[in-house]
Every structure is written in C-alpha cells, then in structure tokens.
Enzyme design. Structure first.
Site, PDB file in Angstrom:
ATOM      1  N   HIS A   1       1.156  -1.021  -0.038  1.00  0.00           N
ATOM      2  CA  HIS A   1      -0.056  -0.057   0.167  1.00  0.00           C
ATOM      3  C   HIS A   1       0.826   1.089   0.071  1.00  0.00           C
ATOM      4  O   HIS A   1       1.706   1.314   0.829  1.00  0.00           O
ATOM      5  CB  HIS A   1      -0.883   0.263   1.271  1.00  0.00           C
ATOM      6  CG  HIS A   1      -1.852   1.087   1.322  1.00  0.00           C
ATOM      7  ND1 HIS A   1      -3.312   1.044   0.646  1.00  0.00           N
ATOM      8  CD2 HIS A   1      -1.625   2.344   1.522  1.00  0.00           C
ATOM      9  CE1 HIS A   1      -3.560   2.293   1.003  1.00  0.00           C
ATOM     10  NE2 HIS A   1      -2.918   3.035   1.362  1.00  0.00           N
ATOM     11  N   CYS A   2       0.683   1.929  -0.999  1.00  0.00           N
ATOM     12  CA  CYS A   2       1.745   3.083  -1.131  1.00  0.00           C
ATOM     13  C   CYS A   2       1.137   4.395  -0.768  1.00  0.00           C
ATOM     14  O   CYS A   2       0.139   4.824  -1.306  1.00  0.00           O
ATOM     15  CB  CYS A   2       2.042   3.347  -2.639  1.00  0.00           C
ATOM     16  SG  CYS A   2       3.313   4.561  -2.862  1.00  0.00           S
ATOM     17  N   PRO A   3       1.230   5.108   0.400  1.00  0.00           N
ATOM     18  CA  PRO A   3       0.641   6.237   0.514  1.00  0.00           C
ATOM     19  C   PRO A   3       0.849   7.420  -0.224  1.00  0.00           C
ATOM     20  O   PRO A   3       0.265   8.479  -0.303  1.00  0.00           O
ATOM     21  CB  PRO A   3       1.364   6.521   2.231  1.00  0.00           C
ATOM     22  CG  PRO A   3       2.360   5.827   2.446  1.00  0.00           C
ATOM     23  CD  PRO A   3       2.250   4.712   1.302  1.00  0.00           C
TER      24      PRO A   3
ATOM     25  N   GLY B   1      -1.651   7.037  -2.601  1.00  0.00           N
ATOM     26  CA  GLY B   1      -2.807   7.222  -2.055  1.00  0.00           C
ATOM     27  C   GLY B   1      -3.639   5.658  -2.400  1.00  0.00           C
ATOM     28  O   GLY B   1      -4.711   5.929  -2.603  1.00  0.00           O
TER      29      GLY B   1
END
Lengths: 382, 167
Positions: free
Chosen positions: A168-170, A173
C-alpha cells in the site's frame, strides 16, 4: 395504469462496496481514504516542474537547445499520467464472497476438518495447491470470506483483498496490485528520469550562469529550491526504482520479499518466476491489461423490474434479482482440492475423498461462520 | 406462461432465463473453483461436481469449462499481440485505453456471449444456470441448480424448441 414518471437516482454498485476506499466521479476513480500524502506528491512534482519551466527553461532554450524544455514537458506529462493512473485505478481488488459462496466454503472447511472436540481449537484454514511442482498455501480471509488466490493479500488500510498485492503506497494514495503495478513502476522510473533531468539542467544552468557573468551571481532562489528537492527525491525514488526493477526481474512482489516467502534454504522456490529475467520483465510490464472485477459503475437494482443499462458487461443484474428462498440448502460439497499431493500436510484439501458419497444436506446456519471465526487464529493483516 | 409486456420480442431468449429464475425455486448452488496448477492464470477445475450428476452429462459440462479455460488462456496469453498493445499504450502514456477496448475486454465480451448461449441451449433446459465468473471476481463459476419441478413448463418455456431430455 398510471403514467407517472419516477425519476429515481440510480444507485451504482460502488456506493455499496464494502472496504475503506473512497470513490470519485461516480465510481470512475478509486482511492484509499488517506489522501494527504498523495496531495503532497502532486504538489512536489507540479511545484518543482513549474519552477523549472518558469525559470530555467527560457534560459536553457535560448542558450542551449529548445528541445530541452520540450522533452521536459513530455516527461512531465508522462509522469503525471502514470501517477494518476496508479492512484485512480482499481489495484485488483477481489470482491467479497456473497453469502452462498461463503457458506459453500464453510461447508467445505467443516467437511475437511471433521469432528473438532469442544474446546479444542479448529485447525487453521489453509488450502494447499500445487503450482509448477511447488506447494503453495492459500490462506483464508475472514473479512472477505474467501480463500485468497495465490499472491493475493488483504490490505488492512483499504480493507480489501488485492490480487498480486505488492504494497500500500501512501505516496500514490492507493494499493499497488496486479492491475496498477506496471503504472506504478513506470511512474517511479519516469519520475527518476525527470528528477535526474531537472537536477542535471539546474546544475548546468548554475554553471553556465557563473561562466557567463564570471561573477558569483545571485543564483535564483528557486533554482536552489529545485536542486534541494531533486537531491532528496533522487535518493528515494531512484532507490525505489532500482528495488522494483530487481523485484520484476525475479517476478516477486514487495509483500513476498518482505515476508521472505521465496528466500531461505528450506523455503519453496518462487513458482511464478520463469527463471529468465527478460521473460519475467515482459510478463509484468507487457502482459495483458487485466479488467477490474469490481464493476463499480454497474447499477444496483432495487426490485426485479427491467434492468437499467450499465457500463459493465451484460447481466449485471444478478446481484439483487436471485430469488434466494428461505429454505435454500447448501449441500456439503465433497470436492477436495485435487491438486494436493498425498504427502502434503493435512489441510483443507488433503487426501482424496470419494466423490460418490451420498449428498449431505445441511440447513443454512448463518451463525456458524461467526461462531467459528472468533475462536480461531486471527487473520493476519499485511 | 405469461409473456410480460415490457420485454420486447427480440430479447425473448433472455426472458427465458428470467422465467426460470423467477418461476422455479432455487435448490442449491455449486461453485466451480479455480485451478491454480498452472500458476495464477485464470483457469477453472474441470472436475465434475457430484450435485450435477443427475442433471447434466459430464461431457457437456467439461466441454463448457474447457472452452471457458481456452478463452481465458487466450486473453491472458503473453505474446506478440499483448506486447504490441502494451508498447503502443505505453507510448501514449496509456491514454489510448480511455478510448480503446483492450484485448482482454473483447474476449470477456465473447465469454459473456458464450455463457449466455450455453445457458439457453444446454443449461436452462436442464434447470441450471451458469453465472459469468467476472461477476464473482473471477474466483468461481457459480451454477445455480433449480428444483426439477417435473413439468416441462418451467424448464423449457417460450419458443425454445429443445425439450428437457434433448441434447
């Protein structure tokens, strides 16, 4: 027969999807809930490039070549396109099992586990499958009520199972999974190139400026700002690109790398790798573009009247119009996983059961999955 | 049998399946699981479920699943056409996908038509309905088994000439 025109606002399926995603543009855009870091990414890229185009490019176009800003614009457009595609698309979310399917799986599990003594913990819900002569364990997801396909994982931030889950890449997003991994990789690659490009031409600009005037001139503050941003971005983005290039060449995901799924002596070797770097790269980057199975823009039916048109494939009406009677019985399937070799550990699919056993009819027990779930091992979220 | 006024004659075929869904009562559902022996490509098990023993011939069922597997294999094939599509799309920053249908989507439409056709010709007369796997997240092929009412009115309605014992 009254001719009343009922103008009802159609409910699209994305409005009822479980999980912690946010949707925009009537279901066309799908992102995670926390978008703050994504806005920061956008700001940094657009801001730095704007400064470059405003202050450096006029000088460079005149003194060096007009191709420089042109190439910069193309690169910038490509970076933005890749970022938006990664952020806005469905990463490969697996929809949760409908009640009938969930019950079917529950029956299968119960049939395989046999009698569990009261007070004793039931065995963990694992299915063994053989992929390219390697045993791979499929875990059961208690949230989605499915056995996760190989390489899928449950994202706790988005609360969805994602196929070929990478991470999950912040910064974008969104989750990075099967459907948007290549866009993510191209984003990091093109951003690395853009950062190097801007950094290099900033240095060139400063150097030329000094030679031009032969006095330590007041280098514009924005050039310094650009150099700083690019310098710090370089290390992280180029490093990330290198890391993902390594992963692609081995056909691994970040998730598998972190968990060490395929490393170590006694572990299974990666069954998905073609043992050839070119083939692995081609599969990941040039493979087919998988469709979304979520059908976000399909129309949900309130009743069994004629279906409204939807963008998705035909017969999206099945969701609500199946007349599930109260006395629906799900027979306990006696279909073991036929690919489990006999020497595998006893799991859900161990052994071969006779398919000609009489059918067992069990009534629907909606409370039983809930009763079993808290008692067993908590699902590990990644 | 009542033909509803709102259904135009040209979608009479779809109407037959609706009739089956609404008039016959659902007995049970069987789920054909994915076959992961060849990796993560979309492929379904051809093992014949015991619940369908009395409802349909094994060969017909296997034929359907094998054809579906072929379609999916074709969609997911990594070869010249997929490279071309990928490179062309990359060159246009994937903007071309906003207006163009991908190869996979084209094949999914073919699959949908095939399942519809199989339902009308083979499965509905036997009181079964296949659900397109895409509606179940490509995880399972759901086969709804409707109760065999004994009379032919619920299983072979409309202008479909096939009787319930044919094929």
């Amino acid at each position: 027969m009254s001719a009343v025109m009922i103008s009802r606002k159609v409910t699209r399926k994305w409005e009822k999807l479980p999980g912690k995603n946010t949707f925009c543009c009537d279901g066309r855009v799908m992102m995670a809930r926390q978008k703050g870091v994504f806005y920061l990414t956008l700001f940094l890229i657009v801001g730095t490039c704007s400064l470059f185009f405003a202050f450096e490019c006029p000088y460079l176009a005149v003194h060096l070549s007009p191709a420089i800003p042109v190439f910069a614009v193309l690169l910038f457009v490509f970076v933005m396109a890749m970022l938006l595609r990664t952020s806005f698309s469905d990463p490969g979310v697996l929809p949760r099992a409908l009640p009938e399917e969930a019950n079917f799986i529950e029956m299968e599990i119960e049939a395989a586990n046999g009698n569990v003594l009261a007070g004793q913990r039931p065995p963990p819900r694992i299915k063994n499958v053989q992929i390219n002569n390697q045993i791979v364990k499929l875990k059961y997801c208690y949230t989605c009520k499915i056995f996760r396909p190989p390489r899928a994982s449950h994202c706790s931030i988005c609360d969805n199972c994602v196929d070929r889950f990478d991470h999950h890449c912040p910064w974008v997003g969104n989750c990075v999974g099967k459907r948007n991994y290549r866009y993510f990789y191209l984003f990091t690659l093109s951003l690395s190139l853009l950062t190097i490009y801007i950094f290099a031409f900033d240095i060139v600009h400063v150097v030329l400026h000094i030679f031009d005037i032969f006095v330590v001139s007041l280098t514009p503050r924005c050039t310094v700002l650009e150099v700083l941003v690019c310098f710090f971005t370089l290390w992280s983005v180029v490093g990330l690109t290198g890391f993902h290039t390594y992963l692609i060449s081995l056909n691994q995901t970040t998730n598998e790398d972190i968990k060490g799924s395929w490393s170590g002596k006694n572990r299974v070797q990666n069954p998905y790798s073609h043992k050839n770097i070119i083939k692995n790269c081609c599969e990941v980057l040039c493979g087919p573009t998988y469709p979304s199975v979520l059908d976000r823009r399909g129309v949900m039916l309130e009743d069994s009247s004629s279906p409204a048109p939807s963008d998705a494939s035909a017969a999206s009406t099945n969701k609500n119009s199946n007349p599930v009677s109260q006395t629906t019985k799900s027979s306990a399937p006696l279909i073991p996983n036929e690919h489990t070799p006999d020497e595998a550990k006893p799991g859900i699919g161990a052994g071969q059961k006779s398919a000609s056993s009489p059918k067992e009819e069990k009534p629907l027990s909606p409370t039983s999955p809930n009763a079993i779930a808290p008692a067993v091992i908590k699902e590990s979220t990644h | 049998m009542v033909i509803r006024a709102e259904f135009a004659p040209w979608i009479h075929q779809f109407h037959n399946l609706q009739e089956l869904r609404h008039s016959a009562s659902l007995a049970t559902k069987v789920f054909i699981q994915r076959d992961y022996s060849d990796g993560t490509i979309c492929k379904f098990q051809t093992k014949f479920p015991a619940e369908l023993d009395s409802r349909i011939e094994r060969s017909l069922f296997e034929e359907t699943v094998k054809t579906l597997n072929c379609y999916y294999a074709e969609a997911e094939k990594i070869g010249g056409q997929s490279y071309l599509e990928g490179c062309l799309a990359c060159a246009t920053a994937y903007i071309i996908f906003l207006c163009m249908e991908t190869r996979y989507e084209k094949i999914l439409k073919k699959i949908s038509m095939y399942i519809q056709e199989q339902n009308e010709k083979i499965y509905a007369p036997r009181g079964l309905i296949l659900t397109d796997p895409i509606e179940r997240g490509m995880r399972v092929i759901e086969i709804s088994i409707f109760e065999d009412s004994g009379s032919t009115s619920s299983s072979s309605s409309g202008s479909s000439p096939t009787s319930s014992t044919a094929q």
